[in-house]
Design an enzyme around this catalytic site. Structure first.
Site, PDB file in Angstrom:
ATOM      1  N   CYS A 136     -79.186  34.131  53.228  1.00 39.66           N
ATOM      2  CA  CYS A 136     -80.266  34.398  51.943  1.00 39.66           C
ATOM      3  C   CYS A 136     -81.380  35.093  52.886  1.00 39.66           C
ATOM      4  O   CYS A 136     -81.506  35.725  52.036  1.00 39.66           O
ATOM      5  CB  CYS A 136     -80.441  32.530  52.017  1.00 39.66           C
ATOM      6  SG  CYS A 136     -79.761  31.617  50.846  1.00 39.66           S
ATOM      7  N   LYS A 163     -58.839  25.562  50.443  1.00 41.46           N
ATOM      8  CA  LYS A 163     -59.899  24.825  50.069  1.00 41.46           C
ATOM      9  C   LYS A 163     -60.140  23.761  48.985  1.00 41.46           C
ATOM     10  O   LYS A 163     -60.883  22.057  49.281  1.00 41.46           O
ATOM     11  CB  LYS A 163     -60.937  25.597  49.431  1.00 41.46           C
ATOM     12  CG  LYS A 163     -62.594  25.501  50.265  1.00 41.46           C
ATOM     13  CD  LYS A 163     -63.401  26.532  49.786  1.00 41.46           C
ATOM     14  CE  LYS A 163     -64.847  26.574  50.337  1.00 41.46           C
ATOM     15  NZ  LYS A 163     -65.925  27.392  49.805  1.00 41.46           N
ATOM     16  N   LYS A 204     -86.536  32.777  41.945  1.00 41.73           N
ATOM     17  CA  LYS A 204     -86.009  32.508  42.926  1.00 41.73           C
ATOM     18  C   LYS A 204     -86.081  33.702  44.219  1.00 41.73           C
ATOM     19  O   LYS A 204     -86.862  33.578  45.563  1.00 41.73           O
ATOM     20  CB  LYS A 204     -84.245  33.051  42.789  1.00 41.73           C
ATOM     21  CG  LYS A 204     -83.145  32.375  43.791  1.00 41.73           C
ATOM     22  CD  LYS A 204     -83.438  31.457  44.748  1.00 41.73           C
ATOM     23  CE  LYS A 204     -83.077  31.513  46.331  1.00 41.73           C
ATOM     24  NZ  LYS A 204     -82.007  31.031  46.316  1.00 41.73           N
ATOM     25  N   PHE A 249     -93.509  28.398  57.225  1.00 39.56           N
ATOM     26  CA  PHE A 249     -92.832  29.219  57.811  1.00 39.56           C
ATOM     27  C   PHE A 249     -93.976  30.242  58.738  1.00 39.56           C
ATOM     28  O   PHE A 249     -94.117  31.065  58.045  1.00 39.56           O
ATOM     29  CB  PHE A 249     -92.057  29.932  55.874  1.00 39.56           C
ATOM     30  CG  PHE A 249     -90.615  29.421  55.889  1.00 39.56           C
ATOM     31  CD1 PHE A 249     -91.051  27.879  55.779  1.00 39.56           C
ATOM     32  CD2 PHE A 249     -90.093  30.024  55.558  1.00 39.56           C
ATOM     33  CE1 PHE A 249     -89.669  27.588  55.493  1.00 39.56           C
ATOM     34  CE2 PHE A 249     -89.099  29.744  55.372  1.00 39.56           C
ATOM     35  CZ  PHE A 249     -88.431  28.283  55.587  1.00 39.56           C
ATOM     36  N   GLY A 264     -83.269  34.919  59.940  1.00 35.78           N
ATOM     37  CA  GLY A 264     -81.550  34.620  59.318  1.00 35.78           C
ATOM     38  C   GLY A 264     -81.335  35.011  58.698  1.00 35.78           C
ATOM     39  O   GLY A 264     -82.065  34.000  57.629  1.00 35.78           O
ATOM     40  N   PHE A 297     -82.811  26.022  45.430  1.00 34.71           N
ATOM     41  CA  PHE A 297     -84.118  26.170  46.644  1.00 34.71           C
ATOM     42  C   PHE A 297     -83.621  25.791  47.935  1.00 34.71           C
ATOM     43  O   PHE A 297     -84.217  24.947  48.487  1.00 34.71           O
ATOM     44  CB  PHE A 297     -85.432  25.817  45.948  1.00 34.71           C
ATOM     45  CG  PHE A 297     -86.259  26.301  44.757  1.00 34.71           C
ATOM     46  CD1 PHE A 297     -86.872  27.645  45.175  1.00 34.71           C
ATOM     47  CD2 PHE A 297     -86.202  25.884  43.585  1.00 34.71           C
ATOM     48  CE1 PHE A 297     -86.504  28.851  44.053  1.00 34.71           C
ATOM     49  CE2 PHE A 297     -86.242  27.376  42.356  1.00 34.71           C
ATOM     50  CZ  PHE A 297     -86.416  28.356  42.754  1.00 34.71           C
ATOM     51  N   GLY A 341     -91.510  34.301  66.250  1.00 32.00           N
ATOM     52  CA  GLY A 341     -90.016  33.712  66.641  1.00 32.00           C
ATOM     53  C   GLY A 341     -89.424  35.137  66.918  1.00 32.00           C
ATOM     54  O   GLY A 341     -89.985  36.697  66.544  1.00 32.00           O
TER      55      GLY A 341
HETATM   56  C1  UDX Z   1     -83.460  29.674  52.309  1.00 25.40           C
HETATM   57  C2  UDX Z   1     -85.035  28.535  51.830  1.00 25.40           C
HETATM   58  O1  UDX Z   1     -86.094  28.372  52.273  1.00 25.40           O
HETATM   59  C3  UDX Z   1     -84.151  28.659  50.782  1.00 25.40           C
HETATM   60  O2  UDX Z   1     -85.178  27.838  49.872  1.00 25.40           O
HETATM   61  C4  UDX Z   1     -82.939  29.178  50.129  1.00 25.40           C
HETATM   62  O3  UDX Z   1     -82.773  28.380  48.942  1.00 25.40           O
HETATM   63  C5  UDX Z   1     -82.363  29.189  50.810  1.00 25.40           C
HETATM   64  O4  UDX Z   1     -82.673  30.762  51.919  1.00 25.40           O
HETATM   65  P1  UDX Z   1     -82.251  28.610  54.384  1.00 25.40           P
HETATM   66  O5  UDX Z   1     -81.498  29.939  54.821  1.00 25.40           O
HETATM   67  O6  UDX Z   1     -81.456  27.459  54.691  1.00 25.40           O
HETATM   68  O7  UDX Z   1     -82.802  28.692  53.678  1.00 25.40           O
HETATM   69  O8  UDX Z   1     -82.846  29.223  55.911  1.00 25.40           O
HETATM   70  P2  UDX Z   1     -84.608  28.692  56.125  1.00 25.40           P
HETATM   71  O9  UDX Z   1     -84.954  26.990  56.720  1.00 25.40           O
HETATM   72  O10 UDX Z   1     -85.911  28.685  54.319  1.00 25.40           O
HETATM   73  O11 UDX Z   1     -85.283  29.746  57.445  1.00 25.40           O
HETATM   74  C6  UDX Z   1     -84.945  30.995  56.962  1.00 25.40           C
HETATM   75  C7  UDX Z   1     -84.742  31.461  58.521  1.00 25.40           C
HETATM   76  O12 UDX Z   1     -85.981  31.791  58.836  1.00 25.40           O
HETATM   77  C8  UDX Z   1     -84.385  30.675  59.927  1.00 25.40           C
HETATM   78  O13 UDX Z   1     -83.789  31.588  60.344  1.00 25.40           O
HETATM   79  C9  UDX Z   1     -85.387  30.191  59.964  1.00 25.40           C
HETATM   80  O14 UDX Z   1     -85.381  30.262  62.054  1.00 25.40           O
HETATM   81  C10 UDX Z   1     -86.552  31.818  60.185  1.00 25.40           C
HETATM   82  N1  UDX Z   1     -88.250  31.066  60.480  1.00 25.40           N
HETATM   83  C11 UDX Z   1     -87.629  29.650  59.879  1.00 25.40           C
HETATM   84  C12 UDX Z   1     -88.745  31.679  60.919  1.00 25.40           C
HETATM   85  O15 UDX Z   1     -88.687  32.271  61.990  1.00 25.40           O
HETATM   86  N2  UDX Z   1     -90.106  31.434  60.998  1.00 25.40           N
HETATM   87  C13 UDX Z   1     -90.485  30.239  60.290  1.00 25.40           C
HETATM   88  O16 UDX Z   1     -91.532  29.649  59.994  1.00 25.40           O
HETATM   89  C14 UDX Z   1     -89.933  29.181  58.781  1.00 25.40           C
END
Ligand code: UDX
Length: 427
Positions: free
Chosen positions: A258, A35, A202, A247, A255, A150, A251
């Site tokens: 995180c 890596k 967090k 948020f 997933g 975040f 849907g």
């Molecule tokens: C998340 C947090 O947002 C971030 O602050 C943290 O550091 C890491 O985890 P991430 O996993 O990149 O980030 O994705 P995010 O954009 O938060 O979406 C997470 C999941 O929720 C996705 O599967 C997305 O499709 C779903 N989602 C998001 C919904 O189903 N509905 C929403 O309104 C928002």
């Protein structure tokens, strides 16, 4: 100031690169030699907009370097960020072995005062454990700080450079001052807390966002029963500033690397401390069940799915990433396979990663080909590209013009006008 970052995964690489972009001398360490060799050549292991350009730019400018040697990384660094992985174990607990190994290796190289910063998402109390590991090897003064990230995949650089807040959990004002100084060029609210609070902020933030998603998904299921439209309901709710509009997209459920891991780790952590976090149990259950809502709708449309040809648009856990970890799309494909459907899937960039997780389906290199001759198409990821497809053309090429939109991505009136049987979530 020289800064080192341990771990060149998602968080470590973004953190190190962004700190070098701000102007610091940054050295990133990973124990994976291959890596590091590739990173030195500007080859990035993950897809993240802008990251490759910034890695190359800052390496060329001499501000960013990569190593596998702890001695080299730690030597004259004033601040050491630990950004190694904390995967979920079978029982839901976070596996902290990489964090503790990193602490041990850092400690063995320490000769003077340093701030050791925990960037990985770790259960409350980990900072204290890191401190005691370092004390076993090093008797001088040092500080352990928690500075949670975040970052969202797909907008991680932007999230680092323009965050909503910077949280520093520390046990001394000296460490807080050093950390606030590092982040001085970033304009945002910076708060200092004790170690445990920072660690919990967090988890609480991610669990709250996941709760919002599960909440709106339950509302969407009620919408289906009473004839309401979840888009309208979410919009009306979101205008209340106490709720906020983000948020609240209904849907197929959340997933990624995180939310699923952090929600389950917080539930476990609560249990471990003698507290039953009932709400999070429901958040997880609702999220799991939400995958099956699309299957139910597909059955509503086709009766039996056995032997039916189904196109899946989207494999990533969300748009703008090639990450398929805990992706709803993968769960949906698994459920469809149980129903003995024939599946063809397309994703703009996540196919290679999905191929490692699923077999027995066809992967297509175009959205149109994935829809060709199908009895049904399911939209599983919210890629904006799917909105731009020529849906009239797709309709003409489908065996049966039916779409189950698991992300409420498309305009339902338009889809019905074109002549689709169009089903979506809660509307
Ligand atoms: C998340 C947090 O947002 C971030 O602050 C943290 O550091 C890491 O985890 P991430 O996993 O990149 O980030 O994705 P995010 O954009 O938060 O979406 C997470 C999941 O929720 C996705 O599967 C997305 O499709 C779903 N989602 C998001 C919904 O189903 N509905 C929403 O309104 C928002």
């Amino acid at each position: 100031m020289k800064i080192s970052v341990i771990g060149t995964g998602y968080v470590g690489l973004v953190t190190g690169t962004c700190l070098s972009e701000i102007g610091y001398q940054v050295i990133c360490l990973d124990i994976d030699e291959e890596k590091i060799t590739r990173l030195k050549e500007g080859i990035i292991p993950i897809y993240e907009p802008q990251l490759k350009e910034l890695v190359i730019k800052n390496q060329e400018a001499g501000r960013l370097s990569f190593t596998t040697s702890y001695a080299e990384a730690i030597n004259d660094s004033a601040v050491v960020f630990i950004a190694v992985g904390t995967p979920a174990r079978e029982d839901g607990h976070a596996d902290l072995s990489y964090v503790f190994q990193a602490a041990e290796s850092i400690a063995q190289e320490m000769k003077d005062y340093k701030v050791i910063v925990d960037k990985s998402t770790v259960p409350v109390g980990t900072g204290e454990k890191v401190k005691s590991i370092i004390q076993k090897h090093y008797s001088g003064s040092f500080d352990v700080v928690s500075c949670p990230e975040f970052l969202r995949e797909g907008s991680a650089i932007e999230d680092f450079m323009k965050p909503d807040r910077i949280v520093v959990g520390a046990q001394s004002t000296k460490a807080v001052d050093i950390m606030f100084d590092i982040f001085k060029p970033i304009e945002t609210e910076k708060i200092s807390t004790n170690l445990a609070s920072a660690e919990l902020i967090k988890y609480a933030s991610n669990a709250f966002l996941a709760t919002k998603i599960s909440f709106i998904n339950e509302i969407s299921n009620i919408c289906d029963l009473v004839g309401a439209n979840v888009g309208e309901v979410a919009y009306g709710m979101g205008l209340d500033q106490r709720i906020g509009s983000s948020f609240l997209r209904a849907g197929v459920g959340y997933g990624g690397s995180c939310f699923p891991k952090d929600v389950s780790a917080l539930k476990q952590m609560a249990g471990h401390n003698g507290y039953d976090f009932k709400l999070l149990k429901a958040v997880i259950e609702v999220n799991n069940d939400q995958r099956a809502v699309v299957i139910k709708k597909a059955k509503e449309a086709l009766k039996s799915l056995k032997g039916k040809n189904i196109g899946i648009l989207g494999l990533a856990f969300k748009d703008n990433t090639d990450d398929v970890r805990e992706s709803a799309a993968i769960d949906i494909i698994n459920l469809l396979q149980k129903e003995k459907a024939q599946i063809t899937a397309y994703d703009p960039i996540a196919t290679k990663n999905a191929e490692k997780l699923i077999s027995g389906i066809e992967f297509s290199d175009s959205a149109y080909a994935a829809c060709h001759d199908k009895d049904l198409v399911i939209i599983a990821t919210e890629w904006p590209d799917f909105k731009e497809l020529d849906w009239e053309k797709i309709k003409d090429k489908m065996r049966n013009p039916c779409v189950v939109d698991g992300r409420n991505l498309l305009d339902q009136n338009k889809m019905r006008e074109i002549g689709f049987q169009y089903l979506s979530i809660g509307r």
